[in-house]
Design a protein around this motif. Structure first.
Motif, PDB file in Angstrom:
ATOM      1  N   GLN A   5       0.867  -1.142  -0.050  1.00 49.55           N
ATOM      2  CA  GLN A   5       0.039  -0.060  -0.107  1.00 49.55           C
ATOM      3  C   GLN A   5       0.805   1.115   0.136  1.00 49.55           C
ATOM      4  O   GLN A   5       2.114   1.326   0.769  1.00 49.55           O
ATOM      5  N   LYS A   6       0.327   2.272  -0.440  1.00 49.67           N
ATOM      6  CA  LYS A   6       1.143   3.660  -0.685  1.00 49.67           C
ATOM      7  C   LYS A   6       0.465   4.757   0.021  1.00 49.67           C
ATOM      8  O   LYS A   6       0.668   5.989  -0.139  1.00 49.67           O
TER       9      LYS A   6
ATOM     10  N   ASN B 128       3.140   5.999   5.592  1.00 55.47           N
ATOM     11  CA  ASN B 128       4.671   5.636   5.453  1.00 55.47           C
ATOM     12  C   ASN B 128       5.048   4.233   5.872  1.00 55.47           C
ATOM     13  O   ASN B 128       4.077   3.623   6.672  1.00 55.47           O
ATOM     14  N   ASP B 129       5.848   3.705   5.436  1.00 55.48           N
ATOM     15  CA  ASP B 129       6.436   2.567   5.808  1.00 55.48           C
ATOM     16  C   ASP B 129       6.398   2.198   7.300  1.00 55.48           C
ATOM     17  O   ASP B 129       5.941   1.103   7.733  1.00 55.48           O
TER      18      ASP B 129
END
Length: 367
Positions: A199-200, A203-204
């Motif tokens: 997913q974008k 943030n990670d």
């Protein structure tokens, strides 16, 4: 501009609760990291001075500068993007004349002040599309600047404060029900999207925090802090291990909680003060929120009610989220515990807010 100060019961109780919680914070922080205890003490005394000064200046006079505060808030948040300093992957701090502070924390109180003025001015036309659209645009600009730092937790809490102010200002129940009808399924769709691999949206590190909460075994490295926090609170049992103890089995003493003086300070309180101490902190937070609401009921106008209820929302939401995170009921957010966690900017913000609430109480509603 200035009001004569006369102590009332609700003033006295509110100040006592705040002082009691602040003192507990100083003691627990001294045990968590002794080197920052002096800074916390300085923050307390400076905060009390600011609180006293703010409580003496008529809040109606302060509200005259609402637009100035709003634009100053935008400038400070924009400066973070230009000259902000990085810490642990987030750029949230800015230094001006040697003073390092976090504009997103000040943004909370500024938004309360601004919308107390804005909703008071447009209370008769609040439920029109024009005013609602304007209010969402006005709150959306600083929220976008905060979320890009990135500081999702502060964005969420500030958004909750705004929603609370909007509701208290007199938002129509028809609009509330309509928003709920749209937002509930939207929230479900949003959650399903962010939990998808690759997913974008988030943030990670934000994605990993959520997954570590849902599946701590699969994300052991990211769940490490929260799991140790839960262990620390459980090991405190009823009375705790005592402040500044040398217990070799202590989670804190073993450095199993990184930066325990910040947003995980409640874990130290639970381990060293036990259930009794942790419960006392929760009760004091609850009493501060209740006093703010009681003072709001005595306010002379809508703006006073919004200021007092706004502070009740800030302290209530932030305290609730922090304790839920530390006890494993929510993903890690990084929010400090009101009046307890280390952070001069957050402390100053809270004392300014309490000063405003005291100010509201000095000018009770005339029957």
């Amino acid at each position: 501009m200035f009001k004569q100060y006369s102590i009332r019961n609700y003033h006295f109780r509110l100040v006592c609760y705040v002082l009691a919680l602040s003192v507990i914070g100083i003691l627990v922080i001294g045990s968590a990291k002794a080197s920052v205890q002096k800074t916390q003490i300085v923050g307390l005394f400076l905060g009390l001075i600011v609180m006293a000064v703010v409580s003496l200046v008529d809040y109606s006079f302060i509200l005259r500068f609402s637009w100035l505060f709003y634009f100053l808030n935008l400038v400070l948040l924009a400066l973070v993007e230009v000259m902000g300093s990085d810490a642990n992957g987030a750029t949230r701090w800015v230094s001006i004349a040697g003073l390092r502070f976090q504009p997103s924390e000040l943004s909370k109180i500024i938004i309360i002040i601004f919308f107390a003025y804005f909703f008071m001015k447009y209370q008769e036309t609040l439920n029109t599309i024009k005013i609602l659209a304007a209010s969402f645009i006005l709150v959306g600009i600083p929220l976008v600047l905060v979320v890009t730092q990135p500081d999702l937790s502060t964005t969420i809490v500030t958004a909750l404060i705004f929603v609370s102010l909007l509701f208290i200002a007199g938002l129509s129940y028809k609009i509330v029900l309509g928003v709920l009808a749209v937002s509930v399924p939207s929230a479900i769709i949003f959650l399903s999207l962010i939990l998808q691999p690759g997913q974008k949206i988030l943030n990670d590190y934000q994605y990993r925090r959520i997954m570590a909460w849902l599946n701590p075994k699969a994300y052991a490295d990211d769940a490490y802090q929260q799991q140790n926090s839960i262990m620390a609170i459980g090991s405190g049992r009823l009375w705790g291990k005592g402040l500044n103890n040398n217990d070799i089995a202590s989670v804190k003493n073993g450095n199993f909680i990184s930066e325990p003086q910040t947003d995980f300070i409640f874990a130290v309180a639970g381990e060293e003060l036990g259930f009794v101490g942790a419960a006392l902190i929760v009760i004091l937070l609850f009493l501060i929120v209740i006093e703010c609401i009681l003072i709001a009921r005595k306010a002379k106008d809508l703006s006073g009610r919004l200021i007092a209820c706004g502070m009740a929302s800030l302290i209530g939401f932030q305290g609730f989220v922090n304790i839920c995170v530390v006890t494993g009921l929510m993903p890690n957010t990084g929010l400090p515990l009101p009046f307890v966690s280390y952070g001069l900017t957050s402390l100053t913000t809270l004392y300014i807010g309490i000063g405003l609430v005291l100010n509201v109480g000095l000018q009770p509603k005339k029957y």
